[in-house]
Design a protein around this motif. Structure first.
Motif, PDB file in Angstrom:
ATOM      1  N   ILE A  35       0.813  -1.244   0.142  1.00 34.94           N
ATOM      2  CA  ILE A  35       0.059  -0.004   0.006  1.00 34.94           C
ATOM      3  C   ILE A  35       1.021   1.249   0.083  1.00 34.94           C
ATOM      4  O   ILE A  35       1.996   1.520   0.816  1.00 34.94           O
ATOM      5  CB  ILE A  35      -0.947   0.095   1.257  1.00 34.94           C
ATOM      6  N   ALA A  66      -3.093   5.587   7.134  1.00 32.46           N
ATOM      7  CA  ALA A  66      -2.961   4.267   7.962  1.00 32.46           C
ATOM      8  C   ALA A  66      -3.648   4.519   9.282  1.00 32.46           C
ATOM      9  O   ALA A  66      -4.203   3.720   9.926  1.00 32.46           O
ATOM     10  CB  ALA A  66      -1.442   4.177   8.328  1.00 32.46           C
ATOM     11  N   ALA A 125       1.490   8.698   4.337  1.00 31.62           N
ATOM     12  CA  ALA A 125       0.761   7.324   4.892  1.00 31.62           C
ATOM     13  C   ALA A 125       0.505   7.402   6.252  1.00 31.62           C
ATOM     14  O   ALA A 125      -0.471   6.680   6.566  1.00 31.62           O
ATOM     15  CB  ALA A 125       1.565   6.565   4.431  1.00 31.62           C
ATOM     16  N   TYR A 127       3.055  -0.676   4.234  1.00 29.44           N
ATOM     17  CA  TYR A 127       2.859   0.271   3.234  1.00 29.44           C
ATOM     18  C   TYR A 127       4.024   1.516   3.245  1.00 29.44           C
ATOM     19  O   TYR A 127       5.084   1.312   4.254  1.00 29.44           O
ATOM     20  CB  TYR A 127       1.693   1.000   3.901  1.00 29.44           C
TER      21      TYR A 127
END
Length: 184
Positions: A84, A93, A89, A112
């Motif tokens: 991902i 997340a 992020a 990720y």
């Protein structure tokens, strides 16, 4: 390169307040599909006016939308087992984690990366690594702060970054970026 670029828009400052989710599916280094879901957040009908000013999504837009719980199984099947990538992020997340916690879903381990870090490695001399600035730098036009558009631009910036870094597959991502974070 195979990965999923992901972006959330939120109704409030609460991490479980997703009101839109966009994903961009990348297979073999090509964008295969971009999808989005409007989501009725737990705070409905309350939306913070600052959030609405950013993305333009109103309570009326999500009045008949499914909840995160209603769309999670479809989303999970699309992202399960994939890398991902999100722009900033940590935010996305946290929203994913908050939504999973709110609805009592199992939090799967997911690898990720942040496209900001990827872009900083590819272009060391830019003044800004915001999504809009990176898109302008690469002459990519998009509807900023709509989840599908942001996810697709994140995918495009990541692909351009990987190309500049001469990264051609997911194994090379592991060796270049080393530590990948997990959603626990």
């Amino acid at each position: 390169m195979d990965f999923i670029a992901l972006d959330f828009e939120t109704a409030t400052h609460e991490k479980n307040s997703a009101c839109e989710l966009g994903i961009c599916i990348v297979e073999n280094g090509q964008i295969k599909e971009t999808k989005s879901w409007l989501i009725k957040p737990p705070s409905f009908p309350y939306f913070n006016y600052h959030n609405v000013a950013v993305h333009g999504i109103t309570p009326e837009d999500v009045q008949y939308a499914p909840t995160f719980a209603d769309v999670w199984y479809e989303i999970e099947s699309l992202i399960y087992g994939n890398l991902i990538i999100a722009h900033n992020a940590a935010f996305d997340a946290n929203v994913l984690r908050g939504c999973l916690e709110h609805y009592g879903f199992f939090k799967p381990s997911m690898n990720y990366l942040c496209s900001i870090g990827i872009a900083k490695k590819a272009w060391k001399d830019l003044k800004s690594y915001g999504l809009k600035s990176l898109a302008e730098h690469h002459q990519i036009k998009f509807n900023h702060h709509r989840a599908d558009a942001d996810a697709e631009v994140c995918a495009k910036i990541s692909l351009l970054s990987f190309e500049r870094l001469m990264i051609t597959n997911n194994e090379e991502v592991n060796s270049v970026f080393g530590k990948r974070f997990k959603i626990l």
